[in-house]
Design a protein around this motif. Structure first.
Motif, PDB file in Angstrom:
ATOM      1  N   UNK A  19      11.668  -6.272  -2.076  1.00 24.22           N
ATOM      2  CA  UNK A  19      11.167  -4.918  -2.323  1.00 24.22           C
ATOM      3  C   UNK A  19      11.747  -4.341  -3.610  1.00 24.22           C
ATOM      4  N   UNK A  20      12.990  -4.661  -3.907  1.00 21.83           N
ATOM      5  CA  UNK A  20      13.585  -4.195  -5.160  1.00 21.83           C
ATOM      6  C   UNK A  20      12.878  -4.804  -6.369  1.00 21.83           C
ATOM      7  N   UNK A  21      12.495  -6.073  -6.252  1.00 19.02           N
ATOM      8  CA  UNK A  21      11.750  -6.733  -7.331  1.00 19.02           C
ATOM      9  C   UNK A  21      10.392  -6.048  -7.514  1.00 19.02           C
ATOM     10  N   UNK A  22       9.688  -5.813  -6.420  1.00 18.01           N
ATOM     11  CA  UNK A  22       8.386  -5.134  -6.475  1.00 18.01           C
ATOM     12  C   UNK A  22       8.552  -3.726  -7.042  1.00 18.01           C
ATOM     13  N   UNK A  84       1.862   0.591   4.649  1.00 19.18           N
ATOM     14  CA  UNK A  84       2.286   1.527   3.592  1.00 19.18           C
ATOM     15  C   UNK A  84       2.237   0.836   2.235  1.00 19.18           C
ATOM     16  N   UNK A  85       2.830  -0.343   2.136  1.00 19.64           N
ATOM     17  CA  UNK A  85       2.850  -1.068   0.857  1.00 19.64           C
ATOM     18  C   UNK A  85       1.438  -1.402   0.380  1.00 19.64           C
ATOM     19  N   UNK A  90       0.339  -0.717  -6.371  1.00 19.78           N
ATOM     20  CA  UNK A  90       1.179  -0.637  -7.570  1.00 19.78           C
ATOM     21  C   UNK A  90       1.866   0.717  -7.726  1.00 19.78           C
ATOM     22  N   UNK A  91       1.562   1.649  -6.849  1.00 22.83           N
ATOM     23  CA  UNK A  91       2.217   2.958  -6.894  1.00 22.83           C
ATOM     24  C   UNK A  91       3.502   2.983  -6.079  1.00 22.83           C
TER      25      UNK A  91
END
Length: 165
Positions: A19-22, A84-85, A90-91
């Protein structure tokens, strides 16, 4: 070390790292498209809180016997996370970024809740320690996270209203 606890902790750690990478990729793209970050001063506190939570889970929960009822609840939350993702695409980021001219997302889980990601985290933070039988850790981090979320939601609402009115 309990294998089931270890597998769960590895899963959660890899999930958070991915998630940090995304988030980093999406943040860079949003800023490049004219996005403005809000509340950057509280971001390190939030990162410290979540890193401390994960470290405490590793430290205290490696040998725990899993509570499968709480694990099922945690598993259900992961479907909410995916929704949610997928809705934000991309937001989605771990930072508060507004892009002038953009409209608020009002579909998917955002039809039901103003801040579904924060609701998700508010449940995940205490539930995962409960999976590992760590009710004291669940209580401490639940309270700390709720305080962080109150601060963050206030900052985010101000940012969103400044852009969309």
């Amino acid at each position: 070390m309990n294998t089931a606890a270890l597998v769960l902790l590895i899963f959660v750690t890899l999930q958070r790292l991915s998630e940090l990478v995304i988030a980093r990729r999406n943040t860079a793209a949003l800023l490049a498209s004219g996005g403005i970050e809000h509340g950057a001063n509280h971001y390190p506190v939030m990162v410290l809180l979540h890193a401390s939570w994960l470290a405490a889970l590793w430290w205290l929960g490696r040998e725990a016997v899993l509570n499968y009822g709480w694990l099922a609840a945690y598993g259900l939350l992961q479907f909410f996370r995916i929704w949610i993702l997928a809705t934000l695409g991309k937001r989605w980021t771990t930072r508060i970024i507004t892009v002038p001219g953009e409209v608020l997302v009002a579909e998917g889980p955002f039809k039901l809740l103003r801040h579904p990601n924060y609701a998700l985290v508010a449940f995940e933070v205490p539930i995962l320690p409960l999976v590992l039988g760590l009710w004291q850790l669940a209580l401490v981090f639940c309270l700390l996270n709720l305080a962080m979320l109150a601060w963050r939601i206030k900052v985010e609402n101000q940012a969103l209203y400044s852009v969309v009115g």
